[in-house]
Motif scaffolding. Structure first.
Motif, PDB file in Angstrom:
ATOM      1  N   ALA A 167      33.784  39.286  43.953  1.00 44.46           N
ATOM      2  CA  ALA A 167      34.566  40.200  44.991  1.00 44.46           C
ATOM      3  C   ALA A 167      34.061  38.856  46.303  1.00 44.46           C
ATOM      4  O   ALA A 167      34.558  38.098  46.418  1.00 44.46           O
ATOM      5  N   LEU A 168      32.759  38.262  46.234  1.00 45.13           N
ATOM      6  CA  LEU A 168      32.828  37.764  47.212  1.00 45.13           C
ATOM      7  C   LEU A 168      32.657  36.487  46.998  1.00 45.13           C
ATOM      8  O   LEU A 168      32.729  35.797  48.663  1.00 45.13           O
ATOM      9  N   GLY A 169      33.690  35.885  46.444  1.00 42.62           N
ATOM     10  CA  GLY A 169      33.250  34.837  45.880  1.00 42.62           C
ATOM     11  C   GLY A 169      35.273  34.367  46.258  1.00 42.62           C
ATOM     12  O   GLY A 169      36.021  33.143  45.930  1.00 42.62           O
ATOM     13  N   GLY A 170      35.489  35.832  46.184  1.00 41.41           N
ATOM     14  CA  GLY A 170      37.470  35.775  46.510  1.00 41.41           C
ATOM     15  C   GLY A 170      38.186  35.804  45.122  1.00 41.41           C
ATOM     16  O   GLY A 170      38.796  35.684  45.189  1.00 41.41           O
ATOM     17  N   ALA A 171      37.898  35.827  44.089  1.00 35.21           N
ATOM     18  CA  ALA A 171      37.635  36.402  42.612  1.00 35.21           C
ATOM     19  C   ALA A 171      38.177  37.623  42.833  1.00 35.21           C
ATOM     20  O   ALA A 171      37.613  38.332  42.553  1.00 35.21           O
ATOM     21  N   THR A 172      39.600  37.950  42.131  1.00 36.89           N
ATOM     22  CA  THR A 172      40.256  39.852  41.755  1.00 36.89           C
ATOM     23  C   THR A 172      40.137  39.924  40.759  1.00 36.89           C
ATOM     24  O   THR A 172      40.445  41.102  40.376  1.00 36.89           O
ATOM     25  N   THR A 173      40.162  39.463  40.106  1.00 40.80           N
ATOM     26  CA  THR A 173      40.442  38.865  38.683  1.00 40.80           C
ATOM     27  C   THR A 173      39.823  37.668  37.809  1.00 40.80           C
ATOM     28  O   THR A 173      39.987  36.864  37.741  1.00 40.80           O
ATOM     29  N   LEU A 174      39.133  38.293  36.580  1.00 36.80           N
ATOM     30  CA  LEU A 174      38.217  37.923  36.066  1.00 36.80           C
ATOM     31  C   LEU A 174      39.039  38.207  34.508  1.00 36.80           C
ATOM     32  O   LEU A 174      39.496  39.796  34.089  1.00 36.80           O
ATOM     33  N   VAL A 175      38.936  37.665  33.436  1.00 30.77           N
ATOM     34  CA  VAL A 175      39.078  37.593  31.719  1.00 30.77           C
ATOM     35  C   VAL A 175      37.883  36.714  31.221  1.00 30.77           C
ATOM     36  O   VAL A 175      37.432  36.222  32.017  1.00 30.77           O
ATOM     37  N   ASP A 176      37.053  37.659  31.103  1.00 33.52           N
ATOM     38  CA  ASP A 176      35.654  37.514  30.418  1.00 33.52           C
ATOM     39  C   ASP A 176      36.312  37.212  28.434  1.00 33.52           C
ATOM     40  O   ASP A 176      37.022  37.107  27.994  1.00 33.52           O
ATOM     41  N   MET A 177      35.159  35.541  28.711  1.00 30.35           N
ATOM     42  CA  MET A 177      34.539  35.133  27.406  1.00 30.35           C
ATOM     43  C   MET A 177      34.243  36.297  26.535  1.00 30.35           C
ATOM     44  O   MET A 177      33.217  36.347  26.931  1.00 30.35           O
ATOM     45  N   PRO A 178      34.026  36.048  24.776  1.00 30.80           N
ATOM     46  CA  PRO A 178      33.950  36.615  23.542  1.00 30.80           C
ATOM     47  C   PRO A 178      32.955  36.220  23.788  1.00 30.80           C
ATOM     48  O   PRO A 178      32.361  37.224  23.330  1.00 30.80           O
ATOM     49  N   ILE A 235      36.951  44.693  50.193  1.00 29.53           N
ATOM     50  CA  ILE A 235      36.037  45.203  49.049  1.00 29.53           C
ATOM     51  C   ILE A 235      35.120  45.190  50.404  1.00 29.53           C
ATOM     52  O   ILE A 235      34.834  44.164  51.444  1.00 29.53           O
ATOM     53  N   ASP A 236      34.338  45.587  50.446  1.00 23.14           N
ATOM     54  CA  ASP A 236      32.407  45.873  51.472  1.00 23.14           C
ATOM     55  C   ASP A 236      31.751  45.389  50.788  1.00 23.14           C
ATOM     56  O   ASP A 236      31.176  46.944  50.062  1.00 23.14           O
ATOM     57  N   VAL A 237      31.053  44.916  50.915  1.00 18.79           N
ATOM     58  CA  VAL A 237      29.941  44.041  49.933  1.00 18.79           C
ATOM     59  C   VAL A 237      28.702  45.396  50.191  1.00 18.79           C
ATOM     60  O   VAL A 237      27.773  44.949  49.758  1.00 18.79           O
ATOM     61  N   TYR A 259      28.989  24.781  52.873  1.00 19.89           N
ATOM     62  CA  TYR A 259      30.313  24.035  52.883  1.00 19.89           C
ATOM     63  C   TYR A 259      31.232  24.986  54.471  1.00 19.89           C
ATOM     64  O   TYR A 259      30.926  25.506  54.965  1.00 19.89           O
ATOM     65  N   GLY A 260      32.000  23.490  54.947  1.00 21.80           N
ATOM     66  CA  GLY A 260      32.665  25.013  56.128  1.00 21.80           C
ATOM     67  C   GLY A 260      33.729  25.058  56.141  1.00 21.80           C
ATOM     68  O   GLY A 260      34.580  24.788  55.746  1.00 21.80           O
ATOM     69  N   GLY A 261      32.830  26.247  55.415  1.00 14.71           N
ATOM     70  CA  GLY A 261      34.371  27.115  55.217  1.00 14.71           C
ATOM     71  C   GLY A 261      33.571  28.327  53.786  1.00 14.71           C
ATOM     72  O   GLY A 261      33.225  27.914  52.601  1.00 14.71           O
ATOM     73  N   ARG A 262      34.653  29.426  53.571  1.00 21.60           N
ATOM     74  CA  ARG A 262      33.702  30.354  53.176  1.00 21.60           C
ATOM     75  C   ARG A 262      34.430  31.561  52.797  1.00 21.60           C
ATOM     76  O   ARG A 262      35.209  31.857  53.844  1.00 21.60           O
ATOM     77  N   VAL A 263      34.829  32.582  52.038  1.00 24.55           N
ATOM     78  CA  VAL A 263      35.780  33.187  51.836  1.00 24.55           C
ATOM     79  C   VAL A 263      34.430  34.985  51.866  1.00 24.55           C
ATOM     80  O   VAL A 263      33.440  34.679  52.047  1.00 24.55           O
ATOM     81  N   THR A 264      35.607  34.904  53.080  1.00 22.74           N
ATOM     82  CA  THR A 264      35.065  36.253  53.947  1.00 22.74           C
ATOM     83  C   THR A 264      35.252  37.616  53.582  1.00 22.74           C
ATOM     84  O   THR A 264      34.406  38.838  54.008  1.00 22.74           O
ATOM     85  N   ARG A 265      36.319  37.610  52.897  1.00 24.83           N
ATOM     86  CA  ARG A 265      37.026  39.132  52.870  1.00 24.83           C
ATOM     87  C   ARG A 265      37.901  38.752  51.417  1.00 24.83           C
ATOM     88  O   ARG A 265      38.478  37.869  51.047  1.00 24.83           O
ATOM     89  N   SER A 266      37.749  40.469  50.415  1.00 26.99           N
ATOM     90  CA  SER A 266      38.276  39.924  49.266  1.00 26.99           C
ATOM     91  C   SER A 266      39.367  41.542  49.562  1.00 26.99           C
ATOM     92  O   SER A 266      38.628  42.334  49.697  1.00 26.99           O
ATOM     93  N   VAL A 267      40.489  41.506  48.705  1.00 29.17           N
ATOM     94  CA  VAL A 267      41.464  42.896  49.080  1.00 29.17           C
ATOM     95  C   VAL A 267      41.527  43.191  47.351  1.00 29.17           C
ATOM     96  O   VAL A 267      42.306  41.426  46.860  1.00 29.17           O
TER      97      VAL A 267
END
Length: 445
Positions: free
Chosen positions: A82-93, A427-429, A413-421
């Motif tokens: 969520a902090l990095g802008g990923a809202t969906t994950l698929v987990d490895m087995p 998301i309120d971290v 880095y000159g830019g970052r994810v500041t919010r994810s929905v």
């Protein structure tokens, strides 16, 4: 915090950034309106320096729970996402115990994830020696496909497939039109490569030669040709295999390919010796190879960019006191991958919209999640706010990853994810909500 609308000067609609207000209804995008459109309710107002893109769909993440939760776990992984802008994950087995190679293993995953998710999470199944009969039941239970190794995985509970076993499993997956995703390094080539105990990154690189990827990818493509199966090449590192993939595409084989932020951001020439945070398999190769991967992305030979977030404890990463043959292999980059790729792309004149396609739309399409990875009416309201007016200095100890080890430590880095929905929930971290994320099943299962 549930929001009823998101308003920004730069919203990625189709292939362009436009001023817009996204009106939400429930968990989906109800309409795309003009910037000054009036909306009742809570409006998330995005700064003028920021871009609104679809949430990242990261289809290659090792969460490691249950069994090795000290390596990561659902709570820390989904918060980092969520902090990095990923809202969906698929987990490895693999790296969890038990692995997701049986229905019982899948159930153990699902039970461990219950109530622990900040973002949405689905699961890959695994193909290992002796579990061909388990593949279709796992597919029917909702896994998105099956991961296999053609060389040792590093954990004894997830052994590799030999050529006959691979073809048997691929034939079965083709029968029900599943998807086989492959760690493509050839066991015989690796066995023949020099692998002395060494702290030198150059020696480690020689132990995982380009030919190991070429030979394994050739085997994967031969199997796809023989069986008609859909195949996906995981974490492509070597540009020496790109010609094989391009020829297979021209032939009409159903093959897709991914690469990873660490292969696009780093180069072997700059990696210090005895630095296990950079060790991964296949390895980070030289600068020229890196630029060829970027060219292959632009040409459409590589389809997606995923994190291959593969964390471990400090004890495992530092095993051997700098001996890179002994250290656990894997790069932790879930929280920083999108920002890192976005800046590296910008340096090469590649627009942010294209980065989003590689990391959101194309990954969502790979696993059949047509309602994710895009900003469209009817799509899930999964969004990331990427602000180029904010500097992102990476400190491993401040990342949400469970273990403070990162190849990106110390970079700015000159830019970052500041919010994810996530489905309309901003998301309120500071007040994490690990009940919001949903467990996903393959559509149609």
């Amino acid at each position: 915090m549930r929001v009823d609308a998101v308003r920004a000067q730069r919203v990625l609609v189709g292939d362009s950034f436009v001023p817009a207000t996204l009106a939400l209804r429930g968990e989906r995008i109800a309409s795309i309106e003009s910037f000054d459109h009036d909306v009742d309710g809570v409006v998330l107002q995005v700064p003028e320096t920021a871009y609104v893109v679809p949430g990242v769909v990261d289809t290659h993440v090792h969460i490691n729970e249950p069994g090795r939760t000290e390596w990561e776990g659902f709570v820390s992984a989904t918060e980092a996402a969520a902090l990095g802008g990923a809202t969906t994950l698929v987990d490895m087995p693999l790296n969890s115990v038990p692995p997701t190679t049986t229905l019982a293993g899948l159930k153990a995953k699902q039970e461990a994830a219950a109530g622990e998710l900040m973002v949405d999470v689905g699961f890959w199944g695994g193909a290992v020696p002796g579990n061909v009969a388990d593949l279709e039941p796992l597919w029917d239970a909702g896994v998105f496909g099956f991961k296999c190794f053609l060389s040792p995985s590093g954990v004894e509970e997830f052994p590799p497939l030999d050529p006959a076993q691979f073809l048997e499993a691929l034939t079965e997956v083709a029968r029900f039109d599943g998807l086989m995703i492959v760690h493509a390094e050839d066991a015989a080539v690796l066995e023949a490569a020099p692998a002395p105990s060494s702290r030198a990154y150059a020696d480690f690189l020689l132990s995982r030669p380009d030919e190991s990827e070429r030979a394994a990818i050739r085997q994967v493509l031969d199997g796809a040709r023989e069986t008609g199966a859909r195949v996906h090449v995981l974490h492509l590192s070597s540009a020496r295999a790109l010609d094989l993939i391009a020829d297979a595409r021209a032939e009409g084989l159903r093959v897709t390919v991914e690469t990873c932020p660490h292969y696009l951001c780093f180069a072997a020439e700059t990696i210090p010796d005895a630095a296990p945070q950079f060790k991964c398999c296949p390895p980070i190769r030289d600068r020229g190879n890196r630029e060829e991967l970027w060219s292959a992305l632009r040409a459409g030979v590589i389809d997606t960019i995923v994190s291959d977030h593969s964390p471990a404890t400090a004890e495992e990463k530092n095993r051997g006191d700098g001996d890179l043959q002994q250290a656990w292999g894997g790069v932790s980059g879930l929280q920083v991958g999108f920002s890192a790729v976005a800046q590296e792309a910008r340096r090469r004149g590649i627009p942010l919209a294209q980065v989003s396609r590689w990391m959101s739309r194309h990954t969502a399409d790979l696993v059949g999640l047509g309602h994710k990875g895009r900003i469209e009416v009817g799509a899930d309201a999964d969004l990331a706010v990427y602000d180029t007016g904010v500097t992102f200095r990476i400190e491993a100890t401040r990342l949400a990853h469970r273990n403070p080890i990162s190849a990106y430590d110390g970079l700015t880095y000159g830019g970052r994810v500041t919010r994810s929905v996530v489905r309309g929930n901003a998301i309120d971290v500071e007040r994490p909500d690990h009940d919001w994320g949903r467990q996903l099943r393959r559509p149609g299962s």
